[in-house]
Design an enzyme around this catalytic site. Sequence first.
Site, PDB file in Angstrom:
ATOM      1  CE  LYS A   1      -1.703   2.842   2.757  1.00  0.00           C
ATOM      2  NZ  LYS A   1      -1.843   3.947   2.150  1.00  0.00           N
TER       3      LYS A   1
ATOM      4  CD  GLU B   1      13.423   0.714   8.777  1.00  0.00           C
ATOM      5  OE1 GLU B   1      14.056   1.615   9.621  1.00  0.00           O
ATOM      6  OE2 GLU B   1      14.411  -0.080   8.635  1.00  0.00           O
TER       7      GLU B   1
ATOM      8  CB  VAL C   1       0.719   5.296  12.112  1.00  0.00           C
ATOM      9  CG1 VAL C   1       0.170   4.325  11.520  1.00  0.00           C
ATOM     10  CG2 VAL C   1      -0.118   6.650  12.135  1.00  0.00           C
ATOM     11  N   GLY C   2       3.124   3.438  13.864  1.00  0.00           N
ATOM     12  CA  GLY C   2       3.748   2.459  14.094  1.00  0.00           C
ATOM     13  C   GLY C   2       3.382   1.761  15.482  1.00  0.00           C
TER      14      GLY C   2
ATOM     15  N   GLY D   1       6.836   4.861   8.377  1.00  0.00           N
ATOM     16  CA  GLY D   1       6.096   6.181   8.834  1.00  0.00           C
ATOM     17  C   GLY D   1       6.081   6.519  10.267  1.00  0.00           C
ATOM     18  CB  SER D   2       4.211   8.853  11.981  1.00  0.00           C
ATOM     19  OG  SER D   2       3.077   8.287  12.171  1.00  0.00           O
ATOM     20  CB  THR D   3       7.142   7.181  16.272  1.00  0.00           C
ATOM     21  OG1 THR D   3       8.369   7.224  15.906  1.00  0.00           O
ATOM     22  CG2 THR D   3       7.328   6.406  17.727  1.00  0.00           C
TER      23      THR D   3
ATOM     24  CB  CYS E   1      12.989   8.897   8.548  1.00  0.00           C
ATOM     25  SG  CYS E   1      13.669   7.615   7.523  1.00  0.00           S
TER      26      CYS E   1
ATOM     27  CD  GLU F   1      10.543  12.724  12.059  1.00  0.00           C
ATOM     28  OE1 GLU F   1       9.302  11.736  12.338  1.00  0.00           O
ATOM     29  OE2 GLU F   1      11.453  11.867  11.406  1.00  0.00           O
TER      30      GLU F   1
HETATM   31  P1  TAP Z   1       2.105   7.954   8.629  1.00  0.00           P
HETATM   32  O1  TAP Z   1       0.959   8.900   8.990  1.00  0.00           O
HETATM   33  O2  TAP Z   1       2.369   7.272   9.830  1.00  0.00           O
HETATM   34  O3  TAP Z   1       1.864   7.133   7.391  1.00  0.00           O
HETATM   35  C1  TAP Z   1       2.630   6.136   6.737  1.00  0.00           C
HETATM   36  C2  TAP Z   1       1.902   5.044   6.118  1.00  0.00           C
HETATM   37  O4  TAP Z   1       1.121   4.354   6.898  1.00  0.00           O
HETATM   38  C3  TAP Z   1       0.763   5.637   4.948  1.00  0.00           C
HETATM   39  O5  TAP Z   1       0.734   4.771   3.807  1.00  0.00           O
HETATM   40  C4  TAP Z   1      -0.679   5.711   5.740  1.00  0.00           C
HETATM   41  O6  TAP Z   1      -1.551   5.536   4.628  1.00  0.00           O
HETATM   42  C5  TAP Z   1      -0.367   4.547   6.533  1.00  0.00           C
HETATM   43  N1  TAP Z   1      -1.406   4.264   7.739  1.00  0.00           N
HETATM   44  C6  TAP Z   1      -1.868   5.724   8.321  1.00  0.00           C
HETATM   45  N2  TAP Z   1      -2.507   5.214   9.623  1.00  0.00           N
HETATM   46  C7  TAP Z   1      -2.486   3.921   9.277  1.00  0.00           C
HETATM   47  C8  TAP Z   1      -3.061   2.899  10.084  1.00  0.00           C
HETATM   48  N3  TAP Z   1      -3.874   3.138  11.163  1.00  0.00           N
HETATM   49  N4  TAP Z   1      -3.112   1.658   9.794  1.00  0.00           N
HETATM   50  C9  TAP Z   1      -2.250   1.055   8.921  1.00  0.00           C
HETATM   51  N5  TAP Z   1      -1.659   2.204   7.897  1.00  0.00           N
HETATM   52  C10 TAP Z   1      -1.855   3.555   8.261  1.00  0.00           C
HETATM   53  O7  TAP Z   1       3.374   8.801   8.306  1.00  0.00           O
HETATM   54  P2  TAP Z   1       3.709   9.761   6.911  1.00  0.00           P
HETATM   55  O8  TAP Z   1       2.985  11.122   7.327  1.00  0.00           O
HETATM   56  O9  TAP Z   1       3.037   9.187   5.645  1.00  0.00           O
HETATM   57  O10 TAP Z   1       5.123   9.878   6.919  1.00  0.00           O
HETATM   58  C11 TAP Z   1       6.082  10.730   7.924  1.00  0.00           C
HETATM   59  C12 TAP Z   1       6.370   9.893   8.876  1.00  0.00           C
HETATM   60  O11 TAP Z   1       7.331   8.705   8.441  1.00  0.00           O
HETATM   61  C13 TAP Z   1       7.782  10.665   9.459  1.00  0.00           C
HETATM   62  O12 TAP Z   1       7.661  10.481  10.931  1.00  0.00           O
HETATM   63  C14 TAP Z   1       8.712   9.829   9.143  1.00  0.00           C
HETATM   64  O13 TAP Z   1      10.217  10.201  10.108  1.00  0.00           O
HETATM   65  C15 TAP Z   1       8.377   8.562   8.844  1.00  0.00           C
HETATM   66  N6  TAP Z   1       9.194   7.912   8.071  1.00  0.00           N
HETATM   67  C16 TAP Z   1      10.412   7.111   8.502  1.00  0.00           C
HETATM   68  C17 TAP Z   1      11.033   6.397   7.686  1.00  0.00           C
HETATM   69  C18 TAP Z   1      12.070   5.154   8.248  1.00  0.00           C
HETATM   70  S1  TAP Z   1      13.053   4.494   7.197  1.00  0.00           S
HETATM   71  N7  TAP Z   1      12.444   5.198   9.553  1.00  0.00           N
HETATM   72  C19 TAP Z   1      11.038   6.491   6.402  1.00  0.00           C
HETATM   73  C20 TAP Z   1      10.142   7.547   5.777  1.00  0.00           C
HETATM   74  C21 TAP Z   1       9.259   8.103   6.602  1.00  0.00           C
HETATM   75  P3  TAP Z   1      -2.406   6.891   4.089  1.00  0.00           P
HETATM   76  O14 TAP Z   1      -2.097   6.764   2.576  1.00  0.00           O
HETATM   77  O15 TAP Z   1      -3.618   6.757   4.449  1.00  0.00           O
HETATM   78  O16 TAP Z   1      -1.718   8.190   4.986  1.00  0.00           O
END
Ligand code: TAP
Length: 452
Positions: free
Chosen positions: A153, A228, A210-211, A206-208, A262, A355
Amino acid sequence: MTTQVINPATAAVVATVEAADLAATDAAIDRARRAAADWRAVAPGDRARLLRRFAEAVDADLERLARLEVRNAGHTIGNARWEAGNVRDVLHYSAGLPERLLGSQIPVAGGVDITFCEPLGVVGIIVPWNFPMPIAAWGFAPALAAGNTVVLKPAELTPLTAIRLGELAREAGLPEGVFQIVTGKGSVVGQRFVTHPAVRKVVFTGSTEVGKQIMAGCAEQVKRVTLELGGKSANIVFADADLERAAATAPYAVFDNAGQDCCARSRILVQRSVFDRFLELLEPAVQAVRVGDPADESTEMGPLISAAHRERVAGFLEPATTVAFTGTCPDGPGFWFAPTVVLPGSPTDRVVTEEVFGPVVAVLPFEDEADAIRIANDTEYGLSGSLWTSDVGRALRVSRAVEAGNLSVNSHSSVRYSTPFGGFKQSGLGRELGPDAARAFTETKNVFIATE
Ligand code: TAP
């Protein structure tokens, strides 16, 4: 249901994409489950050949993938080419893994004991919007290499390159159901990967916040999970460093991908004796960052991903925060934000502890080695970090003491496909990439054969 995809550099709609509901997600998982039995039985050498063909298809399509990412994610064309090339390289590297998933023979009494690396079955991969191509490949390439099928996804905001990668996989000859892209909301599609019993592992980036929900959800079925997550990495500059190089490279380490990284070194810690000199050197380097049209070959930083995200980033500049200096950015449509350097009023300011995920960096002084290590570790995260020094003993002492998964000395390198990547503390769980990448998608099975 559909979702509109926006170009962050122009705010214009560039595509409309299907948003899968629960039934469509279940159907994809079911196809993946059915395909899994045949895929795991494909001879390792044949699986390797298919992955190499997939890599070659990505290489042949590299410019198109890169231009798609420029339009969808606002990435600079130079970065987007690197990202598509990274997918190709991760696939090539992963093609070497099926034949190297070695078990062992363990000396025991009364028989022969052997271990096997068994594929898990269906793997669900949830990708964020900041690096849509590489982060997808770091999960799907080793998962496929190990004999698993994949449902992936992409983020709702950036699905276009993932959709194209799915097409390229089919063109390369990957059998039906082995690698599927399911576009839609995290709360629907991603959440179903967590709850569906046929999905045996979830890889979430993704975010900590949601993780943590994903991990708790996976616990219900003792489902395997790789996380991650976020980071608040330190770039530590000692007085004995090559200050010119440290200052010239610091903007790249935090403003690359407009800070939506990240691994961004979003805290620069500078030894007090050279603090003022470092700021003098940093200012012109920040002002020289070329921010603008991401399709222009000379652009170094593009826009933020969305209007909502720009608002969130701006929220970190609180009234008490001193902005030391900024770079420039275009006006008008698009979600622009200038590179910004701040001198925090206190170590507890949000810009120091949280962050930002945007082009904002906090610069802080430290006294000595112990103080630098204390400040670097004073965060719930532990993903990356850099340190600048000419003393090799110090480089080793400090890199061992900083609680982070990926450190670089006199460099800001974070990710190579052949070395492990992942976080300490709340930056994640497990490692991607490197020689053990495929093993993370297997279970160890032990078999004893009696000889007496
Ligand atoms: P999130 O809001 O956590 O979203 C990440 C992914 O998870 C998206 O595909 C999102 O779908 C999905 N998601 C959201 N809620 C969910 C749920 N309840 N159940 C399952 N999946 C769900 O993060 P973001 O805003 O996309 O990315 C930013 C964050 O990611 C930052 O904190 C960043 O540090 C972190 N990040 C970390 C890394 C590594 S490698 N450590 C790399 C990249 C990013 P939608 O399409 O619906 O939003």
